[in-house]
Scaffold this motif. Structure first.
Motif: not given
Lengths: 89, 149
Positions: B1-7, B79-82, B117-122, B144-146
């Motif tokens: 789901m997160l990866l459907d949106l973060l690309n 979206s994600l900005a680094v 899913e974002a929480m898992l990542l963070l 993120i995929k990993n």
């Protein structure tokens, strides 16, 4: 049943993340509770047994005892420690 | 789901930003460009920080901007900005901020999966550090995929 609410400004983002973290921590601790996520407006008008929110809102809850403030809302350890402290009191 | 949106459209690396407000506007730009939110949504999320303070800095170095669904979200998005140079949000222990997410939610619940899913990542600090260190958007998406695999 114990009613816990997680609170943030709009009730859309942080409070929902916090709800998920609190959900898993209370399960680990075996605390039976209902958890809802509210915005700042809702929490002023309704009652809950325990409020969990972020440290940025400390001023908004000044003088209230049933509030736990969290710095890192994805950190289960911090929430677990603070919940255990709270229930020990 | 997160990866459907973060690309590659919604994950971007920047050197820095003038201040927290600028960082929020920069981070939200891909959602505007892809017509996922209206201009007023970006204003609303900035206003929310002005009103409630920097509580959107949810963990050390990590901010999650958002406003309400009715503030101009067209479709659920994130979206994600680094930012290579950390940004000061005046968020006590959690400054400086290097990862800025912008979330557009369409109601109060349907983004639950995205946030979980974002929480898992963070919660994975080595993944977060790799994202901060990365100079390549497609590598960030792989990281993120990993985590979510």
């Amino acid at each position: 049943m114990l009613k816990i609410v997680t609170v943030c400004g709009l009730g859309v983002g942080s409070s929902l993340i916090l709800k998920m973290t609190v959900d898993s921590v209370t399960k680990e601790l075996g605390i039976k509770c209902n958890i809802e996520h509210w915005d700042m407006g809702t929490v002023k008008g309704r009652k809950a047994d325990l409020i969990i929110t972020t440290s940025e809102f400390e001023k908004s809850f000044e003088g209230q005892e049933n509030v736990i403030f969290i710095d890192n809302i994805v950190d289960k350890k911090e929430i677990k420690t603070k919940l255990v402290q709270y229930f020990d009191k | 789901m997160l990866l459907d949106l973060l690309n590659e459209e919604t994950v971007k690396i920047y050197s820095g930003a003038k201040d927290w407000e600028d960082a929020g506007r920069i981070a939200g730009q891909p959602l505007l460009d892809n017509e996922m939110v209206e201009d007023r949504y970006i204003d609303a999320m900035i206003d929310s920080v002005k009103k409630y303070g920097p509580y959107i800095v949810i963990a050390p170095g990590i901010a999650l901007f958002h406003a309400r669904p009715e503030d101009g979200v067209k479709t659920m998005c994130i979206s994600l900005a680094v930012f290579k140079k950390g940004i000061i949000f005046n968020a006590q222990k959690n400054d400086p901020v290097k990862l800025v997410f912008v979330l557009g939610a369409i109601d109060s619940e349907s983004h639950l999966q995205v946030l979980s899913e974002a929480m898992l990542l963070l919660q994975d600090s080595s993944a977060v550090n790799s994202i901060i260190a990365s100079n390549d958007e497609s590598e960030i998406i792989r990281i993120i995929k990993n985590v979510l695999a």
